[in-house]
Motif scaffolding. Structure first.
Motif, short mmCIF file in Angstrom:
data_model
loop_
_atom_site.label_atom_id
_atom_site.label_comp_id
_atom_site.label_asym_id
_atom_site.label_seq_id
_atom_site.Cartn_x
_atom_site.Cartn_y
_atom_site.Cartn_z
N ILE A 266 -0.76 -7.63 1.60
CA ILE A 266 -1.74 -8.65 1.21
C ILE A 266 -3.10 -8.28 1.79
O ILE A 266 -3.19 -7.99 2.99
N PRO A 267 -4.17 -8.29 0.98
CA PRO A 267 -5.50 -8.04 1.55
C PRO A 267 -5.84 -9.14 2.56
O PRO A 267 -5.69 -10.33 2.26
N MET A 268 -6.28 -8.72 3.75
CA MET A 268 -6.55 -9.70 4.81
C MET A 268 -7.77 -9.25 5.60
O MET A 268 -7.77 -8.16 6.17
N TYR B 41 -4.32 -7.16 -9.87
CA TYR B 41 -4.12 -5.96 -9.06
C TYR B 41 -2.62 -5.77 -8.83
O TYR B 41 -1.94 -6.63 -8.26
N ASP B 42 -2.10 -4.64 -9.29
CA ASP B 42 -0.69 -4.32 -9.07
C ASP B 42 -0.51 -3.60 -7.74
O ASP B 42 -1.27 -2.68 -7.44
N HIS B 43 0.47 -4.03 -6.98
CA HIS B 43 0.77 -3.30 -5.73
C HIS B 43 2.27 -3.26 -5.50
O HIS B 43 3.03 -4.03 -6.09
N LYS B 44 2.68 -2.34 -4.64
CA LYS B 44 4.11 -2.14 -4.40
C LYS B 44 4.54 -2.90 -3.15
O LYS B 44 3.90 -2.79 -2.10
N PRO C 43 -2.89 -11.93 -9.07
CA PRO C 43 -3.54 -12.30 -10.33
C PRO C 43 -5.07 -12.26 -10.23
O PRO C 43 -5.64 -12.20 -9.14
N LYS C 44 -5.70 -12.31 -11.40
CA LYS C 44 -7.17 -12.35 -11.44
C LYS C 44 -7.68 -13.57 -10.66
O LYS C 44 -8.59 -13.47 -9.85
#
Ligand SMILES: O=C(CO)COP(=O)(O)O
Length: 158
Positions: free
Chosen positions: A116-118, A138-141, A11-12
């Motif tokens: 996950i951004p890390m 941000y949509d991710h698979k 989410p934002k």
């Protein structure tokens, strides 16, 4: 037939986990102070000691889990699996052996599995926090865990 991957949305307003090994705690506290405006727009949590020190020193509200060596990294990993943490800043110490190294590796791995951004160091954290994606969903698979279970149960049950 269902897809191998499903689209999940970060989410934002992001749920950010903040973690630092002892030798990196000062660096993370300073980074939080430098990025306080951005961080204050998101929901923050962290391993026990890190969370407490950031709150004490910056006044940012950081929900604390257990201390890392007592299972805090695993709690954060479990929240990633449940879709309840979607961004991690972990200033880890590459020069000191830790008793809970398997837990740290498990957290790295699960962040990879769930895309996950890390950030594991300050430069990566700087690039991530300055990204325009911080202000957007941000949509991710992510692996379709239900289909994964169906496949495994069908294959292994034969
Ligand atoms: O050890 C840690 C991460 O692996 C951090 O734990 P603390 O924040 O409790 O020091």
């Amino acid at each position: 037939m269902s897809a191998d991957y499903i689209t999940m949305t970060i989410p934002k307003q992001k749920r950010i986990a903040l973690i630092a090994h002892d030798a990196k705690k000062e660096e993370l506290i300073k980074w939080c102070e430098d990025n306080r405006n951005i961080l204050s727009r998101h929901e923050l949590c962290g391993t026990g000691t890190t969370a407490r020190m950031i709150t004490d020193r910056t006044n940012l509200q950081v929900k604390g889990y257990n201390s890392g060596p007592l299972g805090g990294d695993q709690q954060i990993g479990a929240k990633i699996v449940e879709g309840r943490i979607d961004f991690v800043v972990f200033f880890s110490d590459p020069l000191t052996a830790a008793p809970h190294d398997p837990d740290v590796k498990a957290l790295l791995r699960i962040a990879q599995v769930y895309d996950i951004p890390m950030a594991n160091n300050k430069a990566t954290a700087d690039f991530m926090i300055q990204s325009k994606l911080m202000d957007e969903p941000y949509d991710h698979k992510v692996i379709n865990f239900q289909k994964n279970i169906d496949n495994r149960a069908n294959t292994l049950g034969k």
